[in-house]
Design a protein around this motif. Sequence first.
Motif, PDB file in Angstrom:
ATOM      1  N   ILE A 150       0.840  -1.209   0.000  1.00  0.00           N
ATOM      2  CA  ILE A 150       0.000   0.000   0.000  1.00  0.00           C
ATOM      3  C   ILE A 150       0.871   1.255   0.000  1.00  0.00           C
ATOM      4  CG2 ILE A 150      -1.665   1.330   1.354  1.00  0.00           C
ATOM      5  CD1 ILE A 150      -2.805  -1.358   2.346  1.00  0.00           C
ATOM      6  N   GLY A 151       1.933   1.241   0.846  1.00  0.00           N
ATOM      7  CA  GLY A 151       2.838   2.394   0.918  1.00  0.00           C
ATOM      8  C   GLY A 151       3.543   2.639  -0.399  1.00  0.00           C
ATOM      9  N   SER A 152       3.986   1.542  -1.052  1.00  0.00           N
ATOM     10  CA  SER A 152       4.664   1.666  -2.343  1.00  0.00           C
ATOM     11  C   SER A 152       3.712   2.224  -3.398  1.00  0.00           C
ATOM     12  CB  SER A 152       5.195   0.301  -2.788  1.00  0.00           C
ATOM     13  OG  SER A 152       5.786   0.385  -4.062  1.00  0.00           O
ATOM     14  N   THR A 153       2.469   1.742  -3.356  1.00  0.00           N
ATOM     15  CA  THR A 153       1.462   2.257  -4.294  1.00  0.00           C
ATOM     16  C   THR A 153       1.213   3.739  -4.049  1.00  0.00           C
ATOM     17  OG1 THR A 153       0.382   0.090  -4.393  1.00  0.00           O
ATOM     18  CG2 THR A 153      -0.908   1.992  -5.108  1.00  0.00           C
ATOM     19  N   THR A 154       1.138   4.106  -2.759  1.00  0.00           N
ATOM     20  CA  THR A 154       0.945   5.521  -2.405  1.00  0.00           C
ATOM     21  C   THR A 154       2.122   6.350  -2.895  1.00  0.00           C
ATOM     22  OG1 THR A 154      -0.299   4.874  -0.433  1.00  0.00           O
ATOM     23  CG2 THR A 154       0.556   7.126  -0.506  1.00  0.00           C
ATOM     24  N   TYR A 155       3.347   5.818  -2.697  1.00  0.00           N
ATOM     25  CA  TYR A 155       4.554   6.516  -3.160  1.00  0.00           C
ATOM     26  C   TYR A 155       4.494   6.757  -4.669  1.00  0.00           C
ATOM     27  CZ  TYR A 155       9.474   7.215  -4.398  1.00  0.00           C
ATOM     28  OH  TYR A 155      10.643   7.713  -4.920  1.00  0.00           O
ATOM     29  N   GLU A 156       4.144   5.708  -5.416  1.00  0.00           N
ATOM     30  CA  GLU A 156       4.058   5.840  -6.868  1.00  0.00           C
ATOM     31  C   GLU A 156       2.974   6.833  -7.266  1.00  0.00           C
ATOM     32  OE1 GLU A 156       6.004   4.722  -9.218  1.00  0.00           O
ATOM     33  OE2 GLU A 156       7.302   3.783  -7.725  1.00  0.00           O
ATOM     34  N   GLN A 157       1.859   6.799  -6.530  1.00  0.00           N
ATOM     35  CA  GLN A 157       0.773   7.732  -6.832  1.00  0.00           C
ATOM     36  C   GLN A 157       1.216   9.175  -6.592  1.00  0.00           C
ATOM     37  OE1 GLN A 157      -2.307   6.200  -4.269  1.00  0.00           O
ATOM     38  NE2 GLN A 157      -3.138   4.830  -5.837  1.00  0.00           N
ATOM     39  N   ILE A 158       1.904   9.402  -5.453  1.00  0.00           N
ATOM     40  CA  ILE A 158       2.388  10.756  -5.153  1.00  0.00           C
ATOM     41  C   ILE A 158       3.428  11.174  -6.180  1.00  0.00           C
ATOM     42  CG2 ILE A 158       3.626  12.177  -3.470  1.00  0.00           C
ATOM     43  CD1 ILE A 158       2.377  10.463  -1.269  1.00  0.00           C
ATOM     44  N   LEU A 159       4.337  10.233  -6.513  1.00  0.00           N
ATOM     45  CA  LEU A 159       5.381  10.542  -7.492  1.00  0.00           C
ATOM     46  C   LEU A 159       4.761  10.879  -8.847  1.00  0.00           C
ATOM     47  CD1 LEU A 159       8.476  10.617  -7.391  1.00  0.00           C
ATOM     48  CD2 LEU A 159       8.503   8.321  -8.338  1.00  0.00           C
ATOM     49  N   ASN A 160       3.771  10.098  -9.247  1.00  0.00           N
ATOM     50  CA  ASN A 160       3.086  10.378 -10.509  1.00  0.00           C
ATOM     51  C   ASN A 160       2.358  11.714 -10.454  1.00  0.00           C
ATOM     52  OD1 ASN A 160       3.901   8.014 -11.801  1.00  0.00           O
ATOM     53  ND2 ASN A 160       2.162   6.845 -11.034  1.00  0.00           N
ATOM     54  N   LYS A 161       1.802  12.014  -9.266  1.00  0.00           N
ATOM     55  CA  LYS A 161       1.119  13.297  -9.116  1.00  0.00           C
ATOM     56  C   LYS A 161       2.110  14.447  -9.229  1.00  0.00           C
ATOM     57  CE  LYS A 161      -2.240  15.739  -6.265  1.00  0.00           C
ATOM     58  NZ  LYS A 161      -3.073  15.701  -5.036  1.00  0.00           N
ATOM     59  N   ILE A 162       3.307  14.266  -8.627  1.00  0.00           N
ATOM     60  CA  ILE A 162       4.332  15.310  -8.719  1.00  0.00           C
ATOM     61  C   ILE A 162       4.771  15.477 -10.168  1.00  0.00           C
ATOM     62  CG2 ILE A 162       6.728  15.874  -8.114  1.00  0.00           C
ATOM     63  CD1 ILE A 162       6.202  14.633  -5.373  1.00  0.00           C
ATOM     64  N   ARG A 163       4.954  14.341 -10.868  1.00  0.00           N
ATOM     65  CA  ARG A 163       5.309  14.432 -12.290  1.00  0.00           C
ATOM     66  C   ARG A 163       4.233  15.180 -13.064  1.00  0.00           C
ATOM     67  NH1 ARG A 163       6.492   8.560 -11.878  1.00  0.00           N
ATOM     68  NH2 ARG A 163       8.721   8.299 -11.458  1.00  0.00           N
ATOM     69  N   SER A 164       2.987  14.835 -12.765  1.00  0.00           N
ATOM     70  CA  SER A 164       1.873  15.495 -13.451  1.00  0.00           C
ATOM     71  C   SER A 164       1.832  16.981 -13.126  1.00  0.00           C
ATOM     72  CB  SER A 164       0.555  14.829 -13.040  1.00  0.00           C
ATOM     73  OG  SER A 164      -0.539  15.476 -13.624  1.00  0.00           O
ATOM     74  N   LEU A 165       2.052  17.310 -11.825  1.00  0.00           N
ATOM     75  CA  LEU A 165       2.064  18.720 -11.413  1.00  0.00           C
ATOM     76  C   LEU A 165       3.210  19.471 -12.071  1.00  0.00           C
ATOM     77  CD1 LEU A 165       1.267  18.301  -7.604  1.00  0.00           C
ATOM     78  CD2 LEU A 165      -0.192  19.422  -9.287  1.00  0.00           C
ATOM     79  N   ASN A 166       4.378  18.825 -12.144  1.00  0.00           N
ATOM     80  CA  ASN A 166       5.524  19.471 -12.795  1.00  0.00           C
ATOM     81  C   ASN A 166       5.267  19.684 -14.289  1.00  0.00           C
ATOM     82  OD1 ASN A 166       7.524  20.023 -10.813  1.00  0.00           O
ATOM     83  ND2 ASN A 166       7.930  17.847 -10.615  1.00  0.00           N
ATOM     84  N   ALA A 167       4.607  18.688 -14.907  1.00  0.00           N
ATOM     85  CA  ALA A 167       4.261  18.843 -16.328  1.00  0.00           C
ATOM     86  C   ALA A 167       3.270  19.996 -16.504  1.00  0.00           C
ATOM     87  CB  ALA A 167       3.662  17.545 -16.859  1.00  0.00           C
ATOM     88  N   SER A 168       2.291  20.071 -15.598  1.00  0.00           N
ATOM     89  CA  SER A 168       1.325  21.174 -15.650  1.00  0.00           C
ATOM     90  C   SER A 168       2.010  22.508 -15.397  1.00  0.00           C
ATOM     91  CB  SER A 168       0.224  20.952 -14.607  1.00  0.00           C
ATOM     92  OG  SER A 168      -0.491  19.771 -14.865  1.00  0.00           O
ATOM     93  N   LYS A 169       2.974  22.493 -14.471  1.00  0.00           N
ATOM     94  CA  LYS A 169       3.724  23.718 -14.165  1.00  0.00           C
ATOM     95  C   LYS A 169       4.515  24.183 -15.388  1.00  0.00           C
ATOM     96  CE  LYS A 169       7.483  25.228 -11.185  1.00  0.00           C
ATOM     97  NZ  LYS A 169       8.462  25.223 -12.260  1.00  0.00           N
TER      98      LYS A 169
END
Length: 708
Positions: A466-485
């Motif tokens: 679950i933690g690893s999945t959460t990490y990947e989700q947050i990391l993907n969200k950061i990537r998405s946010l950086n792409a949006s930025k």
Amino acid sequence: MIINKVEIDNFFCYVGYNEFDFDKGLNIVSAKNSGGKSHLFNAFHWTFFNNIYVDKQEDTTKKEWKAADNINTLPDYIVLNSNVDDVFKTAIKITLTAEFHENEEIKGDLVEYHFEKEIFFKKRINDVFPTSKPELQIWYVFNGETKYLDKGEHKWFLDKIFPVSIRKFMWFQGETVDELYDFSNPATLSYAINEISYFPIYENLVAITKKAESSISNKIDNELKKVKKFTVEQERILVEVEEAKRKSSSYDDRIIEAKNELLNLEDSIIKEEEKLKGVGKYSDLKLKLNKYEYEIKAVNDKIDFLSVQSKEKFISKWMLNKCDDLIKKSSVNMDVLSKEIKSFQKSENPVPITLPGPEYVQKMLDDNICYICERAVEEGTAPYHALKSRMADFKNNQVQKILSDNFTELNRFRRNLLSELPGISDEVVKNDSDIEKLIAQRKKLLTQRDNLFSGSGIENATEISIGSTTYEQILNKIRSLNASKTNTDRRILSYTSDKSSEDRRLQELLDRKAKIIQFDDAVEITEITAKKYIDVINSALINLKKTALNHLIEEINHESNVLYSKYLGGNTQGEIEIDKGVRIIDKQTKKTLSNLNTAELTAQKLAVANAFLSLSEKKMNRSFPLLADAPTSQFDDENTLFLTQNLSESFDQIIIMSKDYNKIKGDERASFIDKAKISKYYELKNELIDKDGADSRSNKKTYINTIK
């Protein structure tokens, strides 16, 4: 803001109740390595942000931020000297004075805030486990009434008193000084300036007067239409001006919207990165867990293979172990059996009936030729009858042939056994040894896997998953946010470029309008006079905004260089220049200097960060404490003293935890305390609790010696 007191109860090396009183000015906490200074720093982060800077799971020579929920914070001494089912708690209370969070004006009422956090643990046979999550309470007394903040308000409140955009300037460790700020991103400077100054007010005033100028221009045009008739050309120029204004205004709105979006994205990225610190370990743990599970499965497969193989070999060969002599003696029986088989042969022909085979004999009959002597074999002749007789022998001796074949196979098997029997004992020993080695390897892997759980304070693989999945989700969200930025940055540049182009066109249209539509003195329109004043005010505010920004950058630049020089005792190779970024330039050539040593780069970072915090007090009457763990780790002894002596002049309060003051003793230390204007000076020592006991961490705690 002033941190008044920190109370620590059973937190890592702090056994039992411990108390630090801090004051305005410079507060020093001196300690050798493992003395307790870093865990004092952790006490702040654990309380406010629920994370701790501790050893990496896979490499204890490096540290990382981890979420505190599943970390055992109890001292080893407490764990060792307790009984099964005993319950203990870690508790920290931090008291600080800050501006009342409901003040409408900065520098209003001051309130003493209390941050209390605790977590409970229960003792098992070999370790302890948390029976609760870390719980934080924030309360204060105002107008004689005690009030508690709701849990839902905690994050908002912490972001308010410790602004995200300058939080890294306020709380940092020497090991993470490179992460203080990133001025390669233009927004970093903008965010920090907005936090420490009134500069945003200029931007708002310019925007207001610009809108007022546009609005009154429209009113003037409407009033002119009422008192005079415009030509076609004049009407057209008015329409074009209006359209150009509308487009320019739309770009303004888009730019403002995009900038607000950019601010929100930056804030979201920072918050997600904070979350990432708490779950970053799970990704590594997942990889390690998968590796252990794969290796354990591979070992189990090998054990199963050897077990099955040993059963097959036992049935086929190993059960005959040590039967060598018995099998050798069977040669007598084999001879008897051979004679018996030969007795079944119903032909006197000494040539075995397998030579040549029946297929070849039949072919010779069909072709009327003997392929052995290559002579013709005519029907009715003696050779022909001989071949026919041979075919009859084949049929008559079929049983004898089967017996002969089986005898041959039996004899071959006997010879093979005689060659293999001497090595059976070694094979059995090797097989058992291989299985035992694999079982030992499996046991080791299982232990390592279990240690992976216990060492990280995790109960099972599901939590890691679950933690690893959460990490990947947050990391993907950061990537998405950086792409949006990145996309938002591009949009802002595009809008700015388009607006500049439209503004040039608008100015050209306004110039044309001024030539073809003259204001007649006979025309009495109040707005014409008002516009003159608004134009002057707008122009003045634009210049003020530009001047204010330039002046603020100059102040930050000046303050940074003053601190930079002080921190290095005046021995600088160049000076700091702040524009869209931060760099060190040569004082004479103004060229960027490279290949600076680590101390110079660290001093540069500290100087700029501290300049922002220092100017915040001067510009906004809003002070922030500087809390640093080992900020002088990259400095030599002399520069450490320079830095320390000059810090107190920049902040209302500084708390420094470092080993670099440990060498100073006696009169030299007293002189240093006086010269550096140190308010509080603590010396920490991690020493044995039972002086006659073992030299073990489970028999040690941090003792606090108050020097001043």
